[in-house]
Design a protein around this motif. Structure first.
Motif, short mmCIF file in Angstrom:
data_model
loop_
_atom_site.label_atom_id
_atom_site.label_comp_id
_atom_site.label_asym_id
_atom_site.label_seq_id
_atom_site.Cartn_x
_atom_site.Cartn_y
_atom_site.Cartn_z
N GLN A 20 0.66 -1.03 -0.12
CA GLN A 20 -0.27 0.05 -0.05
C GLN A 20 1.06 1.40 -0.19
N LEU A 21 -0.31 2.18 -1.41
CA LEU A 21 2.22 2.91 -1.22
C LEU A 21 0.31 4.61 -0.85
N ALA A 25 2.45 8.70 -4.62
CA ALA A 25 4.27 7.98 -5.14
C ALA A 25 3.55 7.25 -6.45
N SER A 26 5.39 7.03 -6.88
CA SER A 26 4.73 6.25 -7.95
C SER A 26 5.77 4.91 -7.59
N PRO A 27 4.95 3.84 -8.30
CA PRO A 27 5.54 2.95 -8.24
C PRO A 27 6.73 2.27 -9.21
N GLU A 28 7.26 1.72 -8.95
CA GLU A 28 8.41 1.26 -10.54
C GLU A 28 7.91 0.42 -10.90
N ALA A 37 -7.41 3.84 -4.88
CA ALA A 37 -8.50 4.30 -4.30
C ALA A 37 -8.35 4.80 -3.41
N PRO A 38 -9.66 5.93 -2.47
CA PRO A 38 -9.55 6.69 -0.91
C PRO A 38 -8.46 6.36 -0.59
N GLU A 39 -7.85 5.50 0.09
CA GLU A 39 -6.76 4.87 1.10
C GLU A 39 -5.38 4.48 0.20
N GLY A 40 -5.86 5.37 -0.62
CA GLY A 40 -3.81 5.71 -1.40
C GLY A 40 -4.12 4.02 -2.81
N LEU A 41 -2.61 3.97 -3.15
CA LEU A 41 -2.60 2.89 -4.49
C LEU A 41 -2.27 1.90 -3.77
N THR A 42 -2.56 0.59 -4.03
CA THR A 42 -2.41 -0.95 -4.40
C THR A 42 -1.55 -1.12 -4.77
N VAL A 43 -0.50 -1.78 -5.02
CA VAL A 43 0.36 -1.95 -6.12
C VAL A 43 1.03 -3.55 -5.57
N VAL A 44 0.88 -3.95 -6.80
CA VAL A 44 0.99 -6.00 -7.41
C VAL A 44 1.84 -6.03 -7.69
#
Length: 135
Positions: A20-21, A25-28, A37-44
């Motif tokens: 969870q970011l 945040a900018s994911p790699e 989503a409202p709580e942030g960025l989920t990254v798999v």
């Protein structure tokens, strides 16, 4: 009670991490799934070399691709996992699902899915088929 469609699932590699970011945040570039989503960025994403932390293994239903109007496809996969008390994280496309389970529960998940009538294909190696295309 309705009966659900059994599916052809394949175990995919690599092993995955879920993080969870914050929104800023900018994911790699190694992400597989991004959900804002409202709580942030989920990254798999793929687990990075020498990384510690929780690892997940993926079951992909691409061989049983379906239109959006076909009911019960995802529940057919997650119901036996829930009954076996296996946690899941799910990402769906318009015609298939990626169901992640904790790596240490992999064999229990395979058993639960096969007992529910699904065919689980492990691929040539223990790690499974690659999720990303080599192209």
């Amino acid at each position: 009670m309705s009966s659900f469609t059994t599916q052809h699932l394949r175990i995919v590699s690599p092993e995955f991490a879920i993080e969870q970011l914050p929104h800023t945040a900018s994911p790699e570039d190694d992400w597989i799934v991004l959900v804002r989503a409202p709580e942030g960025l989920t990254v798999v994403r793929a687990v990075r070399p020498l990384e510690s932390g929780e690892r997940w293994i993926g079951f992909y239903s691409g061989a049983s691709a379906h239109d959006l109007d076909v009911p019960g496809m995802l529940v057919a996969i997650i119901k036996p996992l829930a009954e076996a008390e296996i946690p899941v994280f799910v990402a769906s496309t318009s015609d298939a699902d990626l169901v992640l389970v904790p790596l240490e529960r992999k064999e229990q998940a395979v058993t639960a899915l096969e007992e529910a009538g699904h065919q689980v294909h492990r691929g040539d190696g223990e790690a499974g088929e690659p999720f990303r295309s080599p192209h």
